[in-house]
Motif scaffolding. Structure first.
Motif, mmCIF file in Angstrom:
data_model
loop_
_atom_site.group_PDB
_atom_site.id
_atom_site.type_symbol
_atom_site.label_atom_id
_atom_site.label_comp_id
_atom_site.label_asym_id
_atom_site.label_seq_id
_atom_site.Cartn_x
_atom_site.Cartn_y
_atom_site.Cartn_z
ATOM 1 N N VAL A 115 0.915 -1.151 0.105
ATOM 2 C CA VAL A 115 0.070 0.068 -0.045
ATOM 3 C C VAL A 115 0.936 1.188 0.098
ATOM 4 C CG1 VAL A 115 -1.805 1.206 1.511
ATOM 5 C CG2 VAL A 115 -1.894 -1.146 1.268
ATOM 6 N N GLY A 116 0.446 2.136 -0.905
ATOM 7 C CA GLY A 116 1.235 3.532 -0.991
ATOM 8 C C GLY A 116 0.443 4.553 -0.080
ATOM 9 N N THR A 140 -4.051 3.597 -2.875
ATOM 10 C CA THR A 140 -3.116 3.397 -3.945
ATOM 11 C C THR A 140 -2.202 2.114 -3.550
ATOM 12 O OG1 THR A 140 -1.371 4.976 -3.252
ATOM 13 C CG2 THR A 140 -3.091 5.672 -4.765
ATOM 14 N N THR A 141 -1.947 1.280 -4.583
ATOM 15 C CA THR A 141 -0.976 0.041 -4.333
ATOM 16 C C THR A 141 -0.084 0.191 -5.454
ATOM 17 O OG1 THR A 141 -2.339 -1.420 -5.654
ATOM 18 C CG2 THR A 141 -3.123 -1.182 -3.252
ATOM 19 N N ARG A 173 -5.485 1.233 -7.583
ATOM 20 C CA ARG A 173 -6.135 2.204 -6.711
ATOM 21 C C ARG A 173 -7.376 1.012 -6.175
ATOM 22 N NH1 ARG A 173 -6.884 7.946 -9.513
ATOM 23 N NH2 ARG A 173 -4.727 8.760 -9.396
ATOM 24 N N ALA A 174 -7.945 1.530 -4.785
ATOM 25 C CA ALA A 174 -9.164 0.954 -4.153
ATOM 26 C C ALA A 174 -9.791 1.994 -3.510
ATOM 27 C CB ALA A 174 -8.691 -0.223 -3.336
ATOM 28 N N GLN A 201 1.170 -2.129 7.091
ATOM 29 C CA GLN A 201 0.225 -1.438 7.611
ATOM 30 C C GLN A 201 0.263 0.262 7.633
ATOM 31 O OE1 GLN A 201 0.175 -3.087 11.839
ATOM 32 N NE2 GLN A 201 -0.037 -5.111 11.232
ATOM 33 N N ARG A 202 -1.051 0.633 7.237
ATOM 34 C CA ARG A 202 -0.809 2.071 7.252
ATOM 35 C C ARG A 202 -2.091 2.617 7.896
ATOM 36 N NH1 ARG A 202 1.969 4.279 3.046
ATOM 37 N NH2 ARG A 202 1.440 6.293 3.873
ATOM 38 N N THR A 203 -2.282 3.699 8.253
ATOM 39 C CA THR A 203 -3.380 4.422 8.896
ATOM 40 C C THR A 203 -3.750 5.957 8.333
ATOM 41 O OG1 THR A 203 -2.272 5.434 10.721
ATOM 42 C CG2 THR A 203 -3.415 3.042 11.086
ATOM 43 N N ALA A 204 -5.040 6.110 8.043
ATOM 44 C CA ALA A 204 -5.316 7.612 7.607
ATOM 45 C C ALA A 204 -6.818 7.837 8.173
ATOM 46 C CB ALA A 204 -5.238 7.452 6.190
#
Length: 213
Positions: A115-116, A140-141, A173-174, A201-204
């Protein structure tokens, strides 16, 4: 006389008579001034060349250079390189090609889903009475196939279960959606947070307000 001759008749033929023997008496002997050359002496006067098998070469027709050339043995062919040395010589190019192919295969097939950037937005940003906020996260991936596992966490203390989004090859993209509805009078500043659980792992998060007098 005649009778005597008839009585004796011709001389009997000797059974051991040899014309060759008789003829040998008439061969002229060499005189004292003639020198008889012995054939063996003539042959000994010209020494033979080197022996090759059963052939002997005589006479001045064979020079020393030719005799040396015929005697010289052909140079021995160099021994073939050992098998291990040949394998070692070809091992490095093969290893380089293998590494390049492995890298290309890993880039095309083996690289995992990652994941970007993540952008989370809420529409509208200010809610009235009994309003519903539509929250969208654009993820975005790297375009690798896989499954995104994620969950939404809200500031009112509620958390969604683990959700999944299947990503196909080439999809970079998702869009992940959350609907949050408010009812009754009051004012509240809401926070919606997206947590990516799979891949890296990412957070937003995003914020919006609710106001109902």
């Amino acid at each position: 006389m005649t009778a005597q001759n008839e009585q004796h008749g011709p001389a009997p033929v000797d059974a051991e008579y040899s014309a060759t023997v008789l003829a040998s008496h008439w061969i002229q002997r060499p005189g004292a001034d003639e020198t008889l050359v012995e054939p063996a002496a003539e042959e000994r006067s010209t020494p033979p060349d080197r022996v090759e098998g059963t052939v002997l070469r005589f006479g001045p027709g064979v020079t020393a250079t030719i005799a040396h050339r015929t005697h010289r043995m052909p140079a021995a062919a160099p021994p073939p390189a050992p098998r291990r040395r040949r394998l070692r010589r070809h091992a490095l190019p093969v290893l380089v090609v293998f590494c390049v192919l492995a890298l290309l295969a890993w880039q095309r097939l083996g690289q995992p889903l990652r994941v970007g950037a993540i952008a989370v937005t809420a529409r509208p940003t200010a809610l009235g009475c009994d309003g519903t906020a539509r929250i969208v996260a654009l993820v975005t991936t790297n375009g690798r196939p896989g499954t995104l596992s994620y969950r939404w966490v809200r500031s009112d203390g509620t958390t969604s279960g683990v959700l999944e989004e299947v990503m196909v090859r080439g999809q970079k993209r998702a869009r992940l959606h959350l609907r949050w509805t408010f009812q009754g009078p009051g004012q509240h500043t809401a926070l919606a947070e997206l947590r990516i659980l799979s891949a890296n792992q990412r957070t937003a998060s995003t914020r919006f307000t609710y106001a109902c007098p």
